[in-house]
Scaffold this motif. Structure first.
Motif, PDB file in Angstrom:
ATOM      1  N   MET A   1       1.044  -1.182  -0.301  1.00  0.00           N
ATOM      2  CA  MET A   1       0.016   0.219   0.139  1.00  0.00           C
ATOM      3  C   MET A   1       0.792   0.838   0.160  1.00  0.00           C
ATOM      4  O   MET A   1       2.121   1.336   0.533  1.00  0.00           O
ATOM      5  N   VAL A   2       0.352   2.046  -0.384  1.00  0.00           N
ATOM      6  CA  VAL A   2       1.305   3.319  -0.729  1.00  0.00           C
ATOM      7  C   VAL A   2       0.139   4.757  -0.222  1.00  0.00           C
ATOM      8  O   VAL A   2      -1.119   4.760  -0.648  1.00  0.00           O
ATOM      9  N   TRP A   3       0.651   6.093   0.407  1.00  0.00           N
ATOM     10  CA  TRP A   3      -0.023   6.552   0.958  1.00  0.00           C
ATOM     11  C   TRP A   3       0.529   7.914   0.600  1.00  0.00           C
ATOM     12  O   TRP A   3       1.413   8.241   1.339  1.00  0.00           O
ATOM     13  N   VAL A   4      -0.108   8.709   0.075  1.00  0.00           N
ATOM     14  CA  VAL A   4       1.020  10.050  -0.072  1.00  0.00           C
ATOM     15  C   VAL A   4       0.366  11.123   1.109  1.00  0.00           C
ATOM     16  O   VAL A   4      -1.124  11.026   1.423  1.00  0.00           O
ATOM     17  N   VAL A   5       1.334  11.834   1.701  1.00  0.00           N
ATOM     18  CA  VAL A   5       0.908  12.391   2.983  1.00  0.00           C
ATOM     19  C   VAL A   5       1.221  14.091   2.392  1.00  0.00           C
ATOM     20  O   VAL A   5      -0.288  13.812   1.996  1.00  0.00           O
ATOM     21  N   THR A  79       7.013  -0.134  -4.090  1.00  0.00           N
ATOM     22  CA  THR A  79       7.709   0.965  -4.465  1.00  0.00           C
ATOM     23  C   THR A  79       7.972   1.233  -5.981  1.00  0.00           C
ATOM     24  O   THR A  79       7.690   2.323  -6.251  1.00  0.00           O
ATOM     25  N   HIS A  80       7.330   0.485  -6.372  1.00  0.00           N
ATOM     26  CA  HIS A  80       6.810   0.858  -8.160  1.00  0.00           C
ATOM     27  C   HIS A  80       5.381   1.820  -8.312  1.00  0.00           C
ATOM     28  O   HIS A  80       5.603   3.089  -8.607  1.00  0.00           O
ATOM     29  N   THR A  81       4.028   1.637  -7.022  1.00  0.00           N
ATOM     30  CA  THR A  81       2.793   2.555  -7.318  1.00  0.00           C
ATOM     31  C   THR A  81       3.894   3.821  -6.291  1.00  0.00           C
ATOM     32  O   THR A  81       3.288   5.021  -6.637  1.00  0.00           O
ATOM     33  N   LEU A  82       4.097   3.678  -4.775  1.00  0.00           N
ATOM     34  CA  LEU A  82       4.631   4.800  -4.424  1.00  0.00           C
ATOM     35  C   LEU A  82       5.032   5.906  -4.974  1.00  0.00           C
ATOM     36  O   LEU A  82       4.903   7.253  -5.466  1.00  0.00           O
ATOM     37  N   SER A  83       6.249   5.449  -6.376  1.00  0.00           N
ATOM     38  CA  SER A  83       7.119   6.193  -7.290  1.00  0.00           C
ATOM     39  C   SER A  83       5.800   6.924  -8.161  1.00  0.00           C
ATOM     40  O   SER A  83       6.423   8.309  -8.511  1.00  0.00           O
ATOM     41  N   THR A 105      13.291  12.285 -18.368  1.00  0.00           N
ATOM     42  CA  THR A 105      13.022  12.298 -17.659  1.00  0.00           C
ATOM     43  C   THR A 105      12.202  12.156 -16.705  1.00  0.00           C
ATOM     44  O   THR A 105      10.789  12.185 -16.628  1.00  0.00           O
ATOM     45  N   THR A 106      11.753  11.171 -15.448  1.00  0.00           N
ATOM     46  CA  THR A 106      10.610  10.486 -14.870  1.00  0.00           C
ATOM     47  C   THR A 106      10.483  11.272 -14.089  1.00  0.00           C
ATOM     48  O   THR A 106      11.352  11.933 -12.655  1.00  0.00           O
ATOM     49  N   LYS A 107       9.257  10.719 -13.392  1.00  0.00           N
ATOM     50  CA  LYS A 107       8.369  11.942 -12.424  1.00  0.00           C
ATOM     51  C   LYS A 107       7.340  11.263 -11.327  1.00  0.00           C
ATOM     52  O   LYS A 107       7.123  10.346 -12.865  1.00  0.00           O
ATOM     53  N   GLY A 108       6.759  11.115 -10.157  1.00  0.00           N
ATOM     54  CA  GLY A 108       5.753  11.081  -9.699  1.00  0.00           C
ATOM     55  C   GLY A 108       4.505  11.648 -10.009  1.00  0.00           C
ATOM     56  O   GLY A 108       4.851  13.001 -10.898  1.00  0.00           O
ATOM     57  N   MET A 390       7.264   2.731 -16.135  1.00  0.00           N
ATOM     58  CA  MET A 390       8.403   2.542 -15.990  1.00  0.00           C
ATOM     59  C   MET A 390       7.976   3.330 -14.886  1.00  0.00           C
ATOM     60  O   MET A 390       8.257   4.407 -14.603  1.00  0.00           O
ATOM     61  N   ALA A 391       9.027   3.464 -13.287  1.00  0.00           N
ATOM     62  CA  ALA A 391       8.816   3.200 -11.989  1.00  0.00           C
ATOM     63  C   ALA A 391      10.087   2.784 -11.049  1.00  0.00           C
ATOM     64  O   ALA A 391      10.580   1.880 -11.490  1.00  0.00           O
ATOM     65  N   ALA A 392      10.097   3.343 -10.105  1.00  0.00           N
ATOM     66  CA  ALA A 392      11.404   2.693  -9.437  1.00  0.00           C
ATOM     67  C   ALA A 392      10.719   1.215  -9.223  1.00  0.00           C
ATOM     68  O   ALA A 392       9.512   1.423  -8.452  1.00  0.00           O
TER      69      ALA A 392
END
Length: 630
Positions: A1-5, A79-83, A105-108, A390-392
């Motif tokens: 699970m990923v949570w954006v704070v 890691t992939h979903t968080l990034s 350049t990659t970014k979230g 593509m992500a971390a």
């Protein structure tokens, strides 16, 4: 699970963890936040690294030696979903370095956000990873208490009623605290009625393709050139290699079918060594087939889809030079092998192609509606990119996820509605920054009513089989973040509306207490589910006529909105009133739709589709209309 704070530009400190699963917090950070320039400012948010919760898993399974008791990601999915949701800007990011060249350049989605991970999924030895409700709910409790702004949940499972779903219950409490929760729609498509995470307080995300693709070509000595997919390295030499079918390379004690599937101990190394092995998709993971081919001495592998997989191709980081090709192209390869005594072929190195027309297209795996729990609520809600993202990636395992894969890559490509979900979470983070007082329902409405149902060729979005997709595939459509920032009008809902929803679906007091303690149903005044103020309009079974009520709230400048209807086939729809005037912000206006079934020809189809559009000349507020006919 990923949570954006926090959506403030906070510098993350996730380099190490203590026994409690928290990232280290320097003393100068206590009670203060720091921006990218190193300047600090007072803030009242807790500074969080990561946490983990496993007691539910241990109690349910009895396994006490779960995968390292730590918030670290040993799987790669988190890691992939968080990034994807909140990763920073990274110039020159690449997958397996030399194997494939990605420029840029990659970014979230919210690259300046502070993010935190709450780990609630575990495995024992080689067992399948499990995410139990007890641990999921604990993670929700902590995320809410920690003051997160957005919650992204790339989890799913079997379809369950809301009272039996940890995600649905946890998300309800998050909604009560004003926190939007975004969830993946599931990967059980293209079958209908497979969409998961269907609670109306969730934002449910389907997956689509992008206009970028990764190709590796299979070229045969007869001149045929077949387009496939791969993330693998190039062949040792740029020349034609002998081709051998797995069936023709079987060991004496193995069946032709086992060898064609390239199963372990079914291939004869003397027949395989130095050749390109041709395997059939199915039975075991494709990367495992590649491992078996490599152990048998193959120089490369052509992986041919079976009829079930058809044209559905995936770029994977195989152990050896490889390419996956479609079912039809696979038939051509087998026919060529059987037509000559010396079949030869070559696999080109993978290459990235951009500006692929006909994007977005719905992913074949993306779960479809209708919503089998509450048919009156259209799910999924919205679509976002979820194919070859593509992500971390964790450096605790190789990109094939096979234990013996010793390669490591900081980035990888992954596909799934899990990948689509954090795209939307990133957008929600930005919307929260722009509109901090919007409710979760208003944010969802802004994204849904501004979504697009056409691709980059200006035609209706297609599904994997190249036929027109419908709201049962993509919900309201493909997300358009820029337009969502200024939607004009929204369909809003508050906590009491959701409490009334529980009454409308006939939850008794015991079931309601799983969600709320203070609400008592008044069944004389409980609104119809058809009148639940959702941005989409779904009548699961229209026999004669029905009236559907909605309320629009102005979140833009004063304006006059005119209604336009695209009629569903065989259904007459009228809007009353068909003009709404707004003189100030936060003003609300009611309207109703009168829907009349007027055609017996509808018995030939299960659903028909239309649109309701409110426009002031600048803002276009569109709602899909879905009508069930059987």
């Amino acid at each position: 699970m990923v949570w954006v704070v926090s959506m403030k530009p906070l510098r993350p400190h996730l380099d190490s963890f203590n026994d409690e699963g928290f990232g280290p917090i320097p003393s100068r950070w206590k009670g203060r936040c720091e921006d990218d320039n190193g300047s600090t400012f007072p803030c009242n948010r807790k500074l969080i690294g990561a946490k983990y919760f496993y007691e539910g898993y241990v109690k349910a399974t009895g396994h006490t030696n779960v995968t390292i008791k730590s918030p670290r990601d040993y799987h790669g999915h988190g890691t992939h979903t968080l990034s994807t949701a909140g990763g920073n800007f990274v110039p020159g990011a690449n997958v397996l370095e030399k194997h494939i060249n990605i420029n840029g350049t990659t970014k979230g989605g919210s690259p300046k956000a502070r993010v935190a991970a709450y780990k609630a999924c575990w495995s024992h030895s080689n067992s399948r990873e499990s995410c139990l409700d007890a641990d999921i709910l604990k993670a929700f409790d902590h995320a809410i208490d920690d003051g997160v702004d957005v919650i992204s949940v790339s989890l799913g499972g079997k379809i369950r009623d809301y009272y039996d779903s940890g995600i649905a219950i946890g998300a309800f409490y998050a909604m009560k605290h004003g926190i939007p929760v975004i969830a993946s729609a599931g990967n059980n498509g293209p079958a209908s009625g497979t969409v998961e995470n269907v609670a109306p307080w969730l934002i449910t995300v389907a997956a689509s393709t992008t206009d970028r693709d990764i190709y590796a070509y299979v070229q045969l000595d007869n001149g045929m050139r077949l387009k496939g997919k791969s993330l693998s390295e190039a062949l040792p030499e740029e020349r034609f290699y002998p081709l051998v079918s797995g069936a023709d390379a079987k060991l004496a004690n193995a069946s032709s079918w086992e060898a064609l599937l390239c199963r372990l101990k079914a291939l004869d190394p003397e027949k395989v060594k130095g050749n390109i092995l041709v395997c059939l998709m199915g039975d075991i993971p494709s990367t495992v087939k590649g491992k078996h081919a490599l152990l048998a001495g193959a120089a490369g592998m052509i992986l041919c889809n079976d009829e079930f997989d058809g044209n559905d191709l995936t770029a994977e980081a195989h152990f050896l030079p490889a390419a996956q090709i479609s079912y039809i192209d696979g038939l051509s390869v087998f026919a060529y092998i059987n037509s000559t005594k010396n079949p030869l072929g070559i696999i080109t190195p993978p290459n990235v192609e951009y500006n692929i027309r006909g994007a977005p297209r719905m992913a074949s795996f993306s779960s479809r509606g209708p919503n089998v729990v509450t048919p009156e609520i259209l799910k999924p809600d919205i679509t976002a990119p979820g194919v070859e993202i593509m992500a971390a990636y964790t450096e605790e395992r190789g990109p094939t996820e096979v234990a013996s894969d010793q390669r490591r890559s900081k980035y990888t490509f992954m596909s799934g509605t899990s990948m689509a979900c954090p795209h939307v979470a990133g957008v929600v983070g930005l919307l929260k920054l722009l509109h901090p007082h919007w409710s979760p329902a208003a944010i969802r409405s802004a994204m849904m009513t501004t979504a697009s149902t056409i691709d980059d060729t200006q035609r209706t979005i297609l599904d994997h089989s190249l036929v027109e997709a419908t709201p049962l595939n993509y919900g309201a459509g493909h997300i358009r973040p820029d337009l969502a920032a200024d939607p004009g009008l929204v369909y809003d809902l508050n906590s009491r509306d959701y409490d009334n929803f529980l009454c409308a679906i006939n939850y008794n007091e015991t079931l309601r207490k799983k969600f709320t303690e203070s609400h008592t149903c008044s069944f004389l005044n409980t609104p119809s589910l058809l009148d639940f103020n959702y941005p989409s309009i779904n009548v699961p079974k229209l026999i004669g006529s029905v009236i559907v009520n909605r309320i629009l709230k102005n979140v833009g400048p004063p304006g006059v909105y005119q209604a336009q209807i695209q009629q569903p086939l065989g259904v007459s729809v009228s809007v009353h009133p068909n003009v709404l005037r707004f003189t100030r912000a936060d003003e609300t206006r009611r309207f109703k739709l009168i829907m009349i079934r007027n055609s017996t020809t509808l018995y030939n189809t299960s659903y028909v589709f239309g649109d309701l559009l409110w426009s002031d000349g600048k803002h276009n507020v569109r709602s899909p209309i879905v009508v069930g006919t059987t």
